[in-house]
Design an enzyme around this catalytic site. Structure first.
Site, PDB file in Angstrom:
ATOM      1  N   VAL A   1       0.819  -1.205   0.000  1.00  0.00           N
ATOM      2  CA  VAL A   1       0.000   0.000   0.000  1.00  0.00           C
ATOM      3  C   VAL A   1       0.855   1.258   0.000  1.00  0.00           C
ATOM      4  O   VAL A   1       0.412   2.313  -0.471  1.00  0.00           O
ATOM      5  CB  VAL A   1      -0.964  -0.004   1.210  1.00  0.00           C
ATOM      6  CG1 VAL A   1      -0.211   0.174   2.505  1.00  0.00           C
ATOM      7  CG2 VAL A   1      -2.022   1.077   1.056  1.00  0.00           C
TER       8      VAL A   1
ATOM      9  N   ALA B   1       4.947  -5.243   7.322  1.00  0.00           N
ATOM     10  CA  ALA B   1       3.646  -5.295   6.650  1.00  0.00           C
ATOM     11  C   ALA B   1       3.731  -4.585   5.318  1.00  0.00           C
ATOM     12  O   ALA B   1       4.387  -3.546   5.190  1.00  0.00           O
ATOM     13  CB  ALA B   1       2.566  -4.650   7.510  1.00  0.00           C
ATOM     14  N   ASP B   2       3.072  -5.146   4.328  1.00  0.00           N
ATOM     15  CA  ASP B   2       2.947  -4.480   3.041  1.00  0.00           C
ATOM     16  C   ASP B   2       1.612  -3.756   2.909  1.00  0.00           C
ATOM     17  O   ASP B   2       1.493  -2.798   2.159  1.00  0.00           O
ATOM     18  CB  ASP B   2       3.108  -5.498   1.917  1.00  0.00           C
ATOM     19  CG  ASP B   2       4.552  -5.933   1.754  1.00  0.00           C
ATOM     20  OD1 ASP B   2       5.248  -5.338   0.923  1.00  0.00           O
ATOM     21  OD2 ASP B   2       4.986  -6.843   2.477  1.00  0.00           O
ATOM     22  N   ARG B   3       0.607  -4.225   3.642  1.00  0.00           N
ATOM     23  CA  ARG B   3      -0.685  -3.526   3.678  1.00  0.00           C
ATOM     24  C   ARG B   3      -1.455  -4.013   4.901  1.00  0.00           C
ATOM     25  O   ARG B   3      -1.513  -5.217   5.174  1.00  0.00           O
ATOM     26  CB  ARG B   3      -1.487  -3.792   2.399  1.00  0.00           C
ATOM     27  CG  ARG B   3      -2.728  -2.908   2.256  1.00  0.00           C
ATOM     28  CD  ARG B   3      -3.498  -3.242   0.975  1.00  0.00           C
ATOM     29  NE  ARG B   3      -2.762  -2.925  -0.222  1.00  0.00           N
ATOM     30  CZ  ARG B   3      -3.015  -1.899  -1.030  1.00  0.00           C
ATOM     31  NH1 ARG B   3      -3.984  -1.056  -0.735  1.00  0.00           N
ATOM     32  NH2 ARG B   3      -2.314  -1.718  -2.131  1.00  0.00           N
TER      33      ARG B   3
END
Length: 367
Positions: A100, A250-252
């Site tokens: 994100v 975390a990526d999103r």
């Protein structure tokens, strides 16, 4: 392409008009930087995993366009300049869809240039505004990461009854995945600098081996006591009582706390829950996507079958039988009920009385 001495673990080397990215596919054997001249160069570097890690992806995308702008001889109006930047940012966003940070950065930068174009007829003013906004991302990320490390070290240490902690992490979330210091690995750095870390454990992180190639590289570089483990041995390590806490990046993050991160994160969270081990997510607020109610809405990127069919994440010799089908998702989603807390640069997001993460309230309070 240029070889540079490994003076520091700086993945992004930028000065106005110049950008080079550390080719992380070649670590730890070689330290090679790729020169980035255009947004197209940046797109390829992100897509081909030269640079990876959600914060670093967003910053590299923004700066690759900044370099193109700095070195271009643009002919057109301020509106034309804004349209050009908006289009190129949209193109860069397509390089990797799950993180994100990249989409948040592109939308923010697009809004900035469109707003400036409404107030001037000079395209140089629009470009200058873009350059300043992109460059601020680089400096702000390092400050945010150090704050994440501080908050993370405090919450992990306060929740455990031991002075020396052993912490497990997954994938790479350090200086190589950000502008510097790191998110989850920044928490480990902060624990180590505070004399609270007994040992860090890092997974190999198949199939691209970001843990064995990158995280291990950073831990050794910083002289942090650390042990590399196979992905499949993590549950056994927990059962043996050798892990006090787990911290991942975390990526999103969805509005309910469901978190997309490197494939294998969900397995760690399930094992941690079974063994009663706290499981933390460390990420900047830009990783939170309030537009997604839950992790069910997160698009999961699928990588090339070659990463499994060939050794070294697809770069080496064939290791799998010809004709076999492959499923190779780059990420999985950990449900929020398996997450102890989310560590951000503004503080720690914990659960409310209903058992859910009060993310909206936290963001409103810290805005």
């Amino acid at each position: 392409m240029a070889n540079q001495a490994a003076i520091s673990l700086q993945a992004i080397c930028y000065s106005r008009g110049s950008l080079s990215l550390l080719d992380q596919r070649k670590l730890p054997q070689e330290t090679v930087y790729l020169e980035i001249h255009t947004a197209a160069d940046g797109w390829s570097a992100i897509r081909e995993m030269v640079v990876r890690g959600a914060p670093a992806i967003a910053i590299s995308a923004a700066l690759s366009l900044a370099v193109e702008v700095s070195n271009s001889d643009f002919k057109g109006t301020a509106v034309d300049a804004a349209s050009f930047l908006v289009e190129r940012l949209g193109y860069l966003e397509s390089s990797r869809p799950t993180a994100v940070n990249l989409s948040e950065a592109t939308v923010k930068l697009q809004n900035i240039v469109k707003k400036v174009a409404e107030t001037t007829s000079n395209p140089e003013v629009v470009f200058q505004a873009y350059l300043e906004a992109a460059e601020i991302m680089l400096t702000d990320d390092v400050a945010a990461n150090k704050s994440i490390g501080c908050h993370g070290a405090a919450i992990i240490a306060s929740g455990l009854q031991t002075k020396q902690l052993s912490v497990l992490t997954h994938c790479n979330t350090g200086s190589l995945a950000t502008a510097g210091y790191g998110t989850a690995l920044g928490v480990i750095r902060a624990l180590h600098s505070g004399g609270q870390l007994e040992r860090a454990y890092c997974t190999e992180t198949r199939p691209f081996n970001q843990g064995s190639r990158l995280t291990a590289y950073e831990l050794v570089h910083d002289k942090i006591p650390a042990t590399l483990i196979a992905d499949s041995s993590a549950a056994a390590l927990m059962k043996a009582g050798r892990v006090n806490a787990i911290v991942v990046g975390a990526d999103r993050i969805a509005a309910n706390g469901d978190t997309a991160n490197k494939i294998g994160t969900y397995s760690l969270a399930v094992a941690a829950s079974h063994h009663g081990i706290p499981f933390y997510v460390a990420a900047p607020l830009t990783s939170i996507d309030g537009s997604m109610a839950s992790g069910e809405e997160i698009v999961i990127e699928e990588r090339s079958p070659n990463e499994l069919l060939f050794s070294h994440g697809g770069l080496g010799e064939r290791v799998a039988a010809s004709g076999i089908d492959v499923w190779n998702p780059a990420f999985d989603v950990t449900p929020s009920n398996l997450i102890t807390a989310i560590i951000t640069e503004k503080g720690v997001i914990t659960r409310n009385v209903e058992g859910f993460f009060a993310i909206t309230e936290f963001m409103e309070r810290t805005a």
